[in-house]
Scaffold this motif. Structure first.
Motif, PDB file in Angstrom:
ATOM      1  N   UNK A 155      -4.880 -14.609   7.077  1.00 22.79           N
ATOM      2  CA  UNK A 155      -4.350 -14.167   5.774  1.00 22.79           C
ATOM      3  C   UNK A 155      -3.836 -12.739   5.917  1.00 22.79           C
ATOM      4  N   UNK A 156      -2.701 -12.450   5.268  1.00 27.14           N
ATOM      5  CA  UNK A 156      -2.165 -11.095   5.310  1.00 27.14           C
ATOM      6  C   UNK A 156      -1.605 -10.685   3.955  1.00 27.14           C
ATOM      7  N   UNK A 157      -1.633  -9.389   3.727  1.00 23.51           N
ATOM      8  CA  UNK A 157      -0.919  -8.768   2.609  1.00 23.51           C
ATOM      9  C   UNK A 157      -0.075  -7.673   3.242  1.00 23.51           C
ATOM     10  N   UNK A 158       1.220  -7.607   2.884  1.00 26.43           N
ATOM     11  CA  UNK A 158       2.110  -6.694   3.595  1.00 26.43           C
ATOM     12  C   UNK A 158       3.227  -6.249   2.655  1.00 26.43           C
ATOM     13  N   UNK A 159       3.099  -5.035   2.112  1.00 25.24           N
ATOM     14  CA  UNK A 159       4.110  -4.519   1.187  1.00 25.24           C
ATOM     15  C   UNK A 159       4.202  -3.011   1.294  1.00 25.24           C
ATOM     16  N   UNK A 160       5.389  -2.491   0.974  1.00 25.48           N
ATOM     17  CA  UNK A 160       5.530  -1.037   0.917  1.00 25.48           C
ATOM     18  C   UNK A 160       6.131  -0.624  -0.423  1.00 25.48           C
ATOM     19  N   UNK A 161       6.222   0.693  -0.609  1.00 26.98           N
ATOM     20  CA  UNK A 161       6.705   1.283  -1.854  1.00 26.98           C
ATOM     21  C   UNK A 161       5.904   0.776  -3.059  1.00 26.98           C
ATOM     22  N   UNK A 162       4.606   0.623  -2.843  1.00 28.82           N
ATOM     23  CA  UNK A 162       3.683   0.188  -3.896  1.00 28.82           C
ATOM     24  C   UNK A 162       2.689   1.316  -4.170  1.00 28.82           C
ATOM     25  N   UNK A 163       2.602   1.750  -5.411  1.00 31.86           N
ATOM     26  CA  UNK A 163       1.584   2.730  -5.767  1.00 31.86           C
ATOM     27  C   UNK A 163       0.218   2.061  -5.732  1.00 31.86           C
ATOM     28  N   UNK A 164      -0.839   2.873  -5.625  1.00 31.13           N
ATOM     29  CA  UNK A 164      -2.187   2.322  -5.464  1.00 31.13           C
ATOM     30  C   UNK A 164      -2.603   1.427  -6.629  1.00 31.13           C
ATOM     31  N   UNK A 165      -2.196   1.781  -7.857  1.00 31.62           N
ATOM     32  CA  UNK A 165      -2.594   0.968  -9.006  1.00 31.62           C
ATOM     33  C   UNK A 165      -1.965  -0.424  -8.952  1.00 31.62           C
ATOM     34  N   UNK A 166      -0.704  -0.492  -8.495  1.00 33.42           N
ATOM     35  CA  UNK A 166      -0.042  -1.800  -8.379  1.00 33.42           C
ATOM     36  C   UNK A 166      -0.653  -2.627  -7.254  1.00 33.42           C
ATOM     37  N   UNK A 167      -0.949  -1.968  -6.140  1.00 33.01           N
ATOM     38  CA  UNK A 167      -1.595  -2.686  -5.030  1.00 33.01           C
ATOM     39  C   UNK A 167      -2.962  -3.197  -5.450  1.00 33.01           C
ATOM     40  N   UNK A 168      -3.716  -2.357  -6.153  1.00 35.26           N
ATOM     41  CA  UNK A 168      -5.055  -2.760  -6.602  1.00 35.26           C
ATOM     42  C   UNK A 168      -4.986  -4.007  -7.484  1.00 35.26           C
ATOM     43  N   UNK A 169      -3.953  -4.084  -8.300  1.00 36.18           N
ATOM     44  CA  UNK A 169      -3.790  -5.257  -9.167  1.00 36.18           C
ATOM     45  C   UNK A 169      -3.469  -6.502  -8.346  1.00 36.18           C
ATOM     46  N   UNK A 170      -2.642  -6.342  -7.316  1.00 36.04           N
ATOM     47  CA  UNK A 170      -2.236  -7.490  -6.512  1.00 36.04           C
ATOM     48  C   UNK A 170      -3.352  -7.996  -5.592  1.00 36.04           C
ATOM     49  N   UNK A 171      -4.296  -7.127  -5.249  1.00 36.73           N
ATOM     50  CA  UNK A 171      -5.378  -7.553  -4.347  1.00 36.73           C
ATOM     51  C   UNK A 171      -6.729  -7.590  -5.075  1.00 36.73           C
ATOM     52  N   UNK A 172      -6.695  -7.794  -6.380  1.00 39.32           N
ATOM     53  CA  UNK A 172      -7.933  -7.742  -7.174  1.00 39.32           C
ATOM     54  C   UNK A 172      -8.939  -8.811  -6.767  1.00 39.32           C
ATOM     55  N   UNK A 173      -8.495  -9.841  -6.053  1.00 39.84           N
ATOM     56  CA  UNK A 173      -9.427 -10.871  -5.602  1.00 39.84           C
ATOM     57  C   UNK A 173     -10.533 -10.280  -4.725  1.00 39.84           C
ATOM     58  N   UNK A 174     -10.196  -9.203  -3.979  1.00 35.58           N
ATOM     59  CA  UNK A 174     -11.200  -8.566  -3.130  1.00 35.58           C
ATOM     60  C   UNK A 174     -12.293  -7.890  -3.966  1.00 35.58           C
ATOM     61  N   UNK A 175     -11.930  -7.426  -5.142  1.00 38.02           N
ATOM     62  CA  UNK A 175     -12.907  -6.811  -6.037  1.00 38.02           C
ATOM     63  C   UNK A 175     -13.862  -7.879  -6.559  1.00 38.02           C
ATOM     64  N   UNK A 176     -13.331  -9.059  -6.776  1.00 38.82           N
ATOM     65  CA  UNK A 176     -14.143 -10.156  -7.292  1.00 38.82           C
ATOM     66  C   UNK A 176     -15.051 -10.742  -6.214  1.00 38.82           C
ATOM     67  N   UNK A 177     -14.534 -10.845  -4.979  1.00 40.99           N
ATOM     68  CA  UNK A 177     -15.337 -11.440  -3.904  1.00 40.99           C
ATOM     69  C   UNK A 177     -16.291 -10.435  -3.256  1.00 40.99           C
TER      70      UNK A 177
END
Length: 440
Positions: A303-325
């Motif tokens: 599994x990978x996540x790979x993006x640039x020009x993303x502020x931390x708040x936007x990235x945190x929203x996109x990877x929120x599954x890690x907060x849940x798991x």
């Protein structure tokens, strides 16, 4: 008019059916000679303006301009009368700037991509030849496409090159681009068939064996390369694209995602890890989920996540599954402020160990895996790691902790596995086993 040519190029000389003609071949295959001859024959029969382009303008003097002049002399077409008008059936080369003028009004002009302003004034170009096109930037190729225009004549672009690395734009555009899952033609098919037409592109492959005018001593020199420089032998003798340099991870393989997940399910004691590298402008936020099969010494990337020009708040929203798991993420410790931000949001994130020489040690650790098996869904990981090679110093020696690109996914793997040590795990395993034996 009679002109002796190499048989492998006979059909090419008079084939103008496609807009693009892509010639790739080894050293001494005579591809450049026959491209120049083809253009001369076309401009004799039709009034046209052809543009010949190299990356650096001054290199025309001893290459393309010299080649055209040589062919014109060989064919007895050179006009050196000095008169104002060119004699009928003749061609007149001139320097400063380099140019060939034909008796019928056709002309060949020479330009370099190092002087882009000089291209803007060119009009009514119906043929463009990009010699050593792999040296020209992709943006330059696209700009030249815009210069190829004429109100009535059919347009043609000829590209010739020795093969280079598969990371070059010529390979990605005319053959395949793994990152974007784009396949135009498998280059191996071209090596087998020698000439192929795909849509509006004519492909031609050649080697020194196709040049009947080469001395045997030259071919013998090319054959000797196999012993001391396999990369150059592949390029110069066989005329094949490939990976230039020493691969960092030769054990890296790509597999269908379902097969990777099935293999992970069968691991006796899977060791799960997550690593993250931070990036923003030109670098990337890269997150990698992986599993180690310690018994087999296999690393699975699924599994990978790979993006640039993303502020931390936007990235945190996109990877929120890690907060849940509550999965533990090992991240780049050079960004303590960013790690603290994610922790405040509820992510289980810590900084990986970083120290002087850690890049080299982490790379050595990854290289110790017998196999690195990556899901085909992790397209960016495959793109960065499959053909990753070492950087070279000024003497041509490899630098063990620097690479041909900046592989963000490799950094994420480094961080995720920063506490994975083969010796430590063996020791812990032995300590767990020994008491149970004593109880028996």
């Amino acid at each position: 008019m009679e002109k002796e040519v190499n048989p492998h190029f006979e059909d090419f000389l008079f084939d103008w059916n496609q807009k693009f003609q892509f010639l790739v071949g080894g050293y001494g295959s005579s591809k450049s000679y026959h491209v120049a001859l083809k253009i001369i024959l076309k401009l004799i029969s039709e009034k046209r303006t052809a543009l010949v382009v190299r990356e650096v303008y001054e290199t025309h003097k001893d290459s393309t301009f010299s080649l055209f002049t040589e062919i014109v002399e060989e064919m007895g077409l050179l006009d050196d009368s000095g008169r104002k008008n060119i004699a009928k059936g003749k061609i007149r080369p001139k320097e400063s700037p380099y140019e060939l003028r034909f008796f019928n009004g056709s002309k060949i002009i020479f330009k370099g991509m190092d002087k882009p302003a000089k291209l803007k004034s060119i009009n009514n170009i119906s043929i463009i030849w990009l010699e050593e096109c792999s040296e020209i930037k992709y943006s330059g190729f696209k700009e030249l496409l815009g210069r190829l225009r004429h109100p009535s004549l059919k347009l043609h672009m000829i590209l010739s090159t020795n093969p280079v690395g598969e990371d070059n734009w010529t390979f990605k555009h005319f053959f395949k681009d793994d990152r974007n899952k784009r396949l135009v033609l498998d280059d191996r098919e071209l090596y087998e068939k020698r000439t192929i037409v795909v849509k509006d592109t004519y492909y031609h492959h050649s080697t020194a064996d196709d040049n009947l005018f080469l001395p045997e001593s030259y071919i013998a020199q090319l054959d000797e390369m196999k012993e001391y420089d396999p990369d150059l032998y592949r390029i110069a003798r066989k005329g094949h694209f490939g990976v230039n340099g020493v691969r960092v991870l030769p054990q890296f393989v790509e597999m269908p995602h379902d097969e990777v997940m099935a293999a992970i399910e069968n691991i006796r004691k899977p060791i799960k890890r997550v690593g993250m590298d931070f990036g923003f402008e030109s670098s990337y936020n890269a997150i990698i989920r992986m599993v180690v099969d310690h018994d087999k010494k296999y690393l699975y990337i699924y599994w990978e996540y790979y993006k640039n020009q993303m502020t931390d708040d936007l990235t945190a929203e996109e990877i929120k599954e890690f907060k849940e798991t509550k999965e533990l993420i090992k991240a780049d410790s050079a960004e303590p402020k960013t790690i603290k931000y994610y922790r405040q949001l509820g992510f289980n994130m810590v900084g990986a160990k970083k120290y002087k020489g850690s890049r080299l040690q982490y790379t050595k650790k990854i290289k110790r895996f017998k196999k690195i098996i990556c899901s085909d869904q992790c397209t960016n990981t495959v793109y960065e790691l499959k053909d990753l090679t070492y950087a070279l110093d000024k003497n041509g020696d490899i630098i063990l902790d620097e690479f041909s690109i900046d592989p963000h996914t490799l950094s994420a793997i480094w961080y995720g596995l920063d506490d994975y040590e083969v010796a430590d795990l063996k020791e812990k395993s032995a300590k767990r086993v020994r008491p149970s034996r004593e109880r028996r």
